[in-house]
Design a protein around this motif. Sequence first.
Motif, PDB file in Angstrom:
ATOM      1  N   LEU B  21       0.403  -1.151  -0.061  1.00 24.64           N
ATOM      2  CA  LEU B  21      -0.295   0.063  -0.138  1.00 24.64           C
ATOM      3  C   LEU B  21       0.611   1.256  -0.150  1.00 24.64           C
ATOM      4  O   LEU B  21       0.534   2.076  -0.462  1.00 24.64           O
ATOM      5  N   VAL B  24       2.018   1.249  -3.525  1.00 24.25           N
ATOM      6  CA  VAL B  24       1.087   2.459  -4.349  1.00 24.25           C
ATOM      7  C   VAL B  24       0.537   4.161  -3.965  1.00 24.25           C
ATOM      8  O   VAL B  24       0.744   4.713  -4.816  1.00 24.25           O
ATOM      9  N   ALA B  25       0.846   4.229  -2.854  1.00 23.85           N
ATOM     10  CA  ALA B  25       0.669   5.595  -2.861  1.00 23.85           C
ATOM     11  C   ALA B  25       1.856   6.632  -2.551  1.00 23.85           C
ATOM     12  O   ALA B  25       1.287   7.756  -2.671  1.00 23.85           O
ATOM     13  N   LYS B  28       2.555   7.795  -7.400  1.00 18.16           N
ATOM     14  CA  LYS B  28       0.927   8.425  -8.068  1.00 18.16           C
ATOM     15  C   LYS B  28       1.857   8.547  -9.635  1.00 18.16           C
ATOM     16  O   LYS B  28       0.902   8.347  -9.907  1.00 18.16           O
ATOM     17  N   GLN B  29       2.572   8.444  -9.649  1.00 24.88           N
ATOM     18  CA  GLN B  29       2.658   9.351 -11.342  1.00 24.88           C
ATOM     19  C   GLN B  29       3.490   8.181 -12.060  1.00 24.88           C
ATOM     20  O   GLN B  29       4.099   7.880 -13.261  1.00 24.88           O
ATOM     21  N   ARG B  34       3.419   1.284  -8.448  1.00 25.10           N
ATOM     22  CA  ARG B  34       2.449   0.293  -8.921  1.00 25.10           C
ATOM     23  C   ARG B  34       2.120  -0.646  -8.736  1.00 25.10           C
ATOM     24  O   ARG B  34       1.846  -1.586  -7.833  1.00 25.10           O
TER      25      ARG B  34
END
Lengths: 316, 85
Positions: B21, B24-25, B28-29, B34
């Motif tokens: 997680l 994933v956070a 972002k780009q 991710r």
Amino acid sequence: MRPIVKIIIPREPYNRRAATLSHEALFLYATFIFLVQFSLSFVALKFPGVLGFASNITADQIIGDTNNQRLANNLPALKLNDELSRAAAAKADYMFKNDYWAHVAPDGTTPWKFILDAGYRYVYAGENLAKDFQSSDDVVAAWMASKMGHRENILNKNYTDIGVAVVNGTLGGFQTTLVVQMFGSTSASLASNEVSAAPASKSPIPAAPAPQPAKVTENISPQVNPSPAPGVTAQPSPVTVTQASSSRSVPVIDVISLAKTVSYSVGFFLLSLFVLDGLIVFRRNVVRISGHNGAHILMLLLLLGSTFLLSPGVIR
Amino acid sequence: MESREHLWHYSILVLVVLVGLFGVAVFKQNPSARFFSIFFSVVGYVLWGAWHHYIEHRFSWVVLSEYLLVALVVLASASLILFPF
């Protein structure tokens, strides 16, 4: 009611799991998701423009948010400049027509050409790009969080003017919204900025320069990439909508909403089944050889958390 | 297996999920980064399942295939949300 109960209650034929949690069922869920993804690719290929990203972005909000960031950092607000706005709109239009998304076009056209063609004789100039975002706030937040020079552009003290274009069109077969933000300053705007900021007794401002600047600083975000954006084909595609001031894109199928709906549905469905299964097994004291529901639930929480954190927009 | 040992095993899995997680956070780009964050978490989950059931003396291919199938569902969903077309 009875058939539904049968498929969600642990049963002997499925290794004492509910039919909806059997190996066959799990395989079917995965196959269903892959089929959705395959269908989206097929639709994108056969019916360009049907799929896209819904957005509600306005140039006014982008400019407002940008100036708020500058004010919060003790910098003067940028003035909206019609020439820079025209340059930004022309750049967005050019990207749609030539099906690329980059600071420098595949044919070598730089952002500065659009600025000069619009009649803006810059001393300093910069460009930020964004696409696939859903709101203006998200765009500026992504630029501010960037370590690739976008933040530096927004907080650059050498800029006095801003122009923004928010344009809908079809890029690589997908309807999307491009945001082009151009910054600049001319000798005149820099001089007037200094006059307004300086005490009245300060020495005179240097003479106005020639139309073509002698010292030019071009500050696009560091990723100067002459190749088309990943996933974008080289075939030109038509621009479906063009608006320079504001844009609301509503595609036939909003890809992100669809993907999130499928992911949330499968995630919550399986999560509920594993919780229910765990409760029944615990109460009935069922002995079976199977994986741990707790571990599966944690994995599904990872999926739901990732879906929640998903933000489709990209910047350049 | 003792409940204390069980708790210790589950803390490792919670950590694996939190790392996923976090990736994933943070990325972002970068949809590929991710996806790899989720992928490595999912691989960790399958390995955890195999290891945990082996320690419990309850390892079997039926159990492992259950972990693999849940992993497949999660990866399919991750692929859909990150690369919808």
